[in-house]
Design a protein around this motif. Structure first.
Motif, PDB file in Angstrom:
ATOM      1  N   LEU B 261     -10.164   2.169  -5.756  1.00  0.00           N
ATOM      2  CA  LEU B 261      -8.939   2.887  -5.424  1.00  0.00           C
ATOM      3  C   LEU B 261      -9.187   4.031  -4.456  1.00  0.00           C
ATOM      4  CD1 LEU B 261      -7.554   3.203  -9.081  1.00  0.00           C
ATOM      5  CD2 LEU B 261      -7.152   1.366  -7.462  1.00  0.00           C
ATOM      6  N   LEU B 288      -7.137  -1.099  -3.423  1.00  0.00           N
ATOM      7  CA  LEU B 288      -5.938  -0.525  -2.808  1.00  0.00           C
ATOM      8  C   LEU B 288      -6.409   0.443  -1.739  1.00  0.00           C
ATOM      9  CD1 LEU B 288      -3.975   0.449  -6.055  1.00  0.00           C
ATOM     10  CD2 LEU B 288      -3.983  -1.733  -4.860  1.00  0.00           C
ATOM     11  N   ILE B 317      -4.302  -4.563  -1.668  1.00  0.00           N
ATOM     12  CA  ILE B 317      -3.067  -4.075  -1.039  1.00  0.00           C
ATOM     13  C   ILE B 317      -3.457  -3.015  -0.017  1.00  0.00           C
ATOM     14  CG2 ILE B 317      -0.842  -2.947  -1.394  1.00  0.00           C
ATOM     15  CD1 ILE B 317      -0.899  -3.970  -4.270  1.00  0.00           C
ATOM     16  N   THR B 403       5.241  -4.569  -5.121  1.00  0.00           N
ATOM     17  CA  THR B 403       3.880  -4.171  -4.787  1.00  0.00           C
ATOM     18  C   THR B 403       3.087  -3.889  -6.062  1.00  0.00           C
ATOM     19  OG1 THR B 403       4.747  -3.159  -2.787  1.00  0.00           O
ATOM     20  CG2 THR B 403       2.511  -2.554  -3.414  1.00  0.00           C
ATOM     21  N   ALA B 407      -0.256  -5.930  -7.879  1.00  0.00           N
ATOM     22  CA  ALA B 407      -1.510  -5.313  -8.320  1.00  0.00           C
ATOM     23  C   ALA B 407      -1.725  -5.527  -9.815  1.00  0.00           C
ATOM     24  CB  ALA B 407      -1.498  -3.818  -8.002  1.00  0.00           C
ATOM     25  N   ILE B 427      -3.413   3.052 -10.729  1.00  0.00           N
ATOM     26  CA  ILE B 427      -2.908   2.194  -9.649  1.00  0.00           C
ATOM     27  C   ILE B 427      -1.580   2.738  -9.126  1.00  0.00           C
ATOM     28  CG2 ILE B 427      -1.910  -0.082  -9.213  1.00  0.00           C
ATOM     29  CD1 ILE B 427      -4.032  -1.152 -11.178  1.00  0.00           C
ATOM     30  N   GLU B 430      -1.677   5.363  -6.581  1.00  0.00           N
ATOM     31  CA  GLU B 430      -2.119   5.022  -5.222  1.00  0.00           C
ATOM     32  C   GLU B 430      -1.086   4.237  -4.428  1.00  0.00           C
ATOM     33  OE1 GLU B 430      -4.886   6.176  -3.961  1.00  0.00           O
ATOM     34  OE2 GLU B 430      -5.535   7.072  -5.852  1.00  0.00           O
ATOM     35  N   LEU B 431      -0.046   3.760  -5.090  1.00  0.00           N
ATOM     36  CA  LEU B 431       0.925   2.906  -4.402  1.00  0.00           C
ATOM     37  C   LEU B 431       2.187   3.676  -4.018  1.00  0.00           C
ATOM     38  CD1 LEU B 431       0.565  -0.359  -6.497  1.00  0.00           C
ATOM     39  CD2 LEU B 431      -0.312   0.085  -4.200  1.00  0.00           C
TER      40      LEU B 431
END
Lengths: 251, 442
Positions: B261, B288, B317, B403, B407, B427, B430-431
């Motif tokens: 990440l 990611l 991603i 998205t 993941a 996660i 980070e998105l």
């Protein structure tokens, strides 16, 4: 509620709708019938706001507003619901969470507070019975691994929970066996009321034995070539689409 | 460039040789330095490093610092702990063990879980990890500078029910000091029918520049079972090179969950060998990337004997101007009949400037095997987006949801709910726009 005037729609370079007129009022059920390729599903997709369609002429008003000014989500929030011909499988997105988010987005648009988990569950339990929905499907990913019948049932279940003002059912009967068809039709029938309009898009007359429409329109080559009441559908079943097409040409 | 870097590390070694862990054989350090002198650091001319330029690392003069493992703020450690999960937790700062931050280190009698510095059991080290080849400049660097890390030994037939969580925290608070490096080494040996769950977390002081060069060796004897997690969430200015080597004997099973990440430049190799019949490895990976991050995942699975199984599923991603690399190689050796090997890599590009290089490779020398592999690179599915929007979700929410779901596919089957939830939370951090989809993540 919905007024379509001279609607012309093109996909890439192919003209699909060639001047379609239709008026739908609250409380009415309209069936739009037509052979494959006549433009039925294009009409449903354009009304819901799917990308990839060029509206080259004409106008659609929904509650007096230009429908094409609205994004798909705004249409949904203002009461338009499309039951998909091919409901999309969305791995990793929980079916019931999606429905809750949808309902609360619509409620927010109406100025209503969101439902909490308990209230939402009450609504869900009540509406599940309408379409005989299996509870185990609620906590699965949206449509993932559902049978054809389960997917269609899920669409009608969503419709029951979201209580749209204008519901467009795109070939909801396709791929259903007779028992599933009856269940789905009963679900739709209980959702008929004075303030709601329903547009059924279908190839076959079969569905109309169970959901009796107020009006039947025949769509052929991008235009409505004939409109009538339920007897038109019965006649179509007997004589086939060629019969109306020839009649239209002769006229 | 490479020569200057090698000289720098040789000089660093001379400065610090006396303070490095005494339990690690001096001969191995000497061999490693020799390897480094002979081979230097890899360049992009080497096939294994074609898409990853390590010169940003070799250019910088990372140092062990005046006192290796000088203390840094421990507040970030609290965030990394699994608060609701009963686990054995070992904490390291800049590569040195911090006993006062570690906890619950009492294990069933006969099992060993300890910092390498405090282990005098040279026999154990020699028995399990005595003959590892170097094969890699960063492995050489780790072997030469090895100072601390974790030794896990689970004797035959024993199950350690609580997961072992190893936290490596890097970085410095005082940016006027030179950037630090650490070379953690984890040695994990599971006896016959033994089982354990191990989580490695790599993180750092946000915004801090440092270099982590970790190496984990895993030996799973017959019938052993390991759940292995590695979560790389280093600072966005950090450099991370990691390697995990796995050797599995008959009917052993390793489930590996690899999450990348963080980091500015990160590279992680997993080299697994299935050396006896019935061994099975499952590799789940997620990377990611955003901004200008560069993340490279290399995996190698060697089926050396019949009836071995591997399943590999990696997803990535990419956003911003970031770049990811996936290289997954599976080799089925001639005698490895009845092997089953499946590999897939799916990538989602969120921006026009993000890039991914994916290369699944399958080399099969046996004739009675079941193998498959495939890679995809794409954008969010328009049909799914439209479906969600037609259900009143606005476009940003729909995108974020799809998205995240992409993941989550990799980790949703993790068997410890506390681990899964923590990873899902990481996660989500980070998105894009995940604040919009909180109600989907309960």
């Amino acid at each position: 509620m919905l007024t379509i005037k001279d609607l012309q729609v093109r996909i890439e370079n192919k003209q699909i709708l060639k001047g379609l007129d239709l008026a739908v009022n609250a409380g009415e059920v309209h069936a739009i019938m037509g052979p494959n390729g006549s433009g039925k599903s294009t009409l449903a997709s354009v009304l819901a706001g799917r990308d990839g369609y060029d509206v080259t002429a004409g106008a659609v008003e929904y509650d007096g507003r230009d429908l094409f000014e609205l994004s798909p989500e705004d249409r949904a929030r203002q009461g338009i619901f499309l039951a998909f011909q091919y409901p999309v499988e969305i791995p990793g997105v929980n079916n019931i969470y999606l429905l809750k988010a949808a309902l609360n987005a619509i409620r927010a648009h109406q100025g209503q507070p969101p439902l909490d988990a308990v209230e939402f569950l009450q609504v869900v339990r009540q509406k599940m019975q309408l379409v005989n929905m299996d509870e185990s499907l609620l906590n699965r990913s949206v449509n993932e691994g559902f049978s054809g019948g389960e997917k269609k049932r899920n669409e009608i279940f969503q419709m029951a929970v979201l209580e749209p003002r204008l519901a467009i059912l795109d070939e909801t009967d396709s791929g259903l066996d007779i028992d599933a068809l009856k269940t789905v039709a009963e679900g739709v029938n209980t959702l008929r009321n004075e303030s709601r309009a329903i547009v059924l898009v279908t190839h076959y007359q079969r569905l109309l034995n169970y959901i009796v429409p107020d009006y039947v329109h025949v769509l052929s080559d991008g235009k409505i070539i004939r409109s009538g009441d339920r007897s038109l559908a019965v006649e179509l079943e007997e004589k086939g689409y060629d019969w109306v097409r020839q009649g239209a040409k002769a006229a | 460039m490479s020569e200057a870097a090698v000289s720098h590390y040789l000089a660093e070694y001379d400065r610090f040789r006396d303070v490095l862990a005494a339990s690690w054989p001096a001969q191995r350090r000497a061999d490693a330095l020799e390897y480094l002198k002979t081979h230097g650091f890899p360049t992009r001319r080497a096939e294994q490093w074609k898409y990853t330029d390590v010169s940003p690392i070799t250019r910088r003069k990372f140092t062990l610092g005046k006192s290796p493992g000088a203390h840094i703020d421990d507040a970030p450690v609290e965030k990394l702990r699994f608060s609701r999960l009963n686990c054995h937790e070992l904490v390291f700062m800049n590569g040195s063990f911090c006993a006062e931050l570690s906890r619950n280190l009492r294990l069933p009698s006969g099992a060993t879980v300890c910092a390498l510095q405090s282990n005098g059991n040279a026999e154990l080290l020699e028995r399990y990890f005595g003959n590892e080849e170097i094969g890699h400049a960063f492995t050489a660097l780790n072997t030469a500078f090895l100072n601390d890390g974790v030794l896990v030994h689970v004797p035959d037939g024993m199950e350690i029910p609580a997961p072992i969580h190893i936290i490596y925290l890097g970085g410095r608070e005082d940016e006027t000091q030179p950037s630090s490096m650490s070379h953690p080494r984890n040695l994990i040996a599971l006896g016959r029918q033994a089982s354990a769950s191990i989580i490695e977390t790599y993180a750092g002081i946000p915004g801090s520049e440092y270099f982590t060069n970790s190496h984990t060796s895993i030996q799973a004897q017959a019938g052993a079972r390991l759940d292995y997690y590695k979560v790389q969430q280093e600072s966005r200015r950090a450099y991370h090179i990691g390697r995990t080597r796995i050797s599995q004997q008959a009917d052993s099973r390793v489930d590996c969950h690899a999450l990348s990440l963080g980091g500015k430049l990160a590279r992680w190799d997993i080299d697994a060998e299935l050396v006896e019949p019935g061994a099975e490895i499952n590799l789940n990976g997620l990377y990611l990337t955003s901004d200008r991050q560069h993340v490279d995942n290399h995996t190698l699975v060697e089926h050396k004997q019949p009836h071995t199984t591997s399943n590999e599923h990696y997803r990535g991603i990419m956003n911003g101007r970031s770049r990811a690399v996936f290289n997954g190689k599976v080799i089925v050796h001639e005698q490895a009949q009845k092997t089953e090997a499946h590999q897939s890599n799916a990538n989602l590009l969120l921006s026009a400037d993000a890039e991914v290089d994916t290369k699944p490779e399958l080399e099969i020398y046996a004739d009675d095997v079941k193998c498959s592999h495939g890679a995809t690179v794409g954008r969010l599915d328009e049909n799914m987006l439209f479906y969600l929007r037609s259900r009143a979700l606005d476009e940003d929410t729909a995108r974020s949801l799809l998205t995240y779901a992409f993941a989550d596919e990799v980790i949703r089957d993790i068997r410890f709910p506390e681990i899964r939830e923590r990873l899902e939370h990481s996660i989500a951090g980070e998105l894009p726009d995940t604040d919009l989809i909180k109600e989907f993540m309960q």
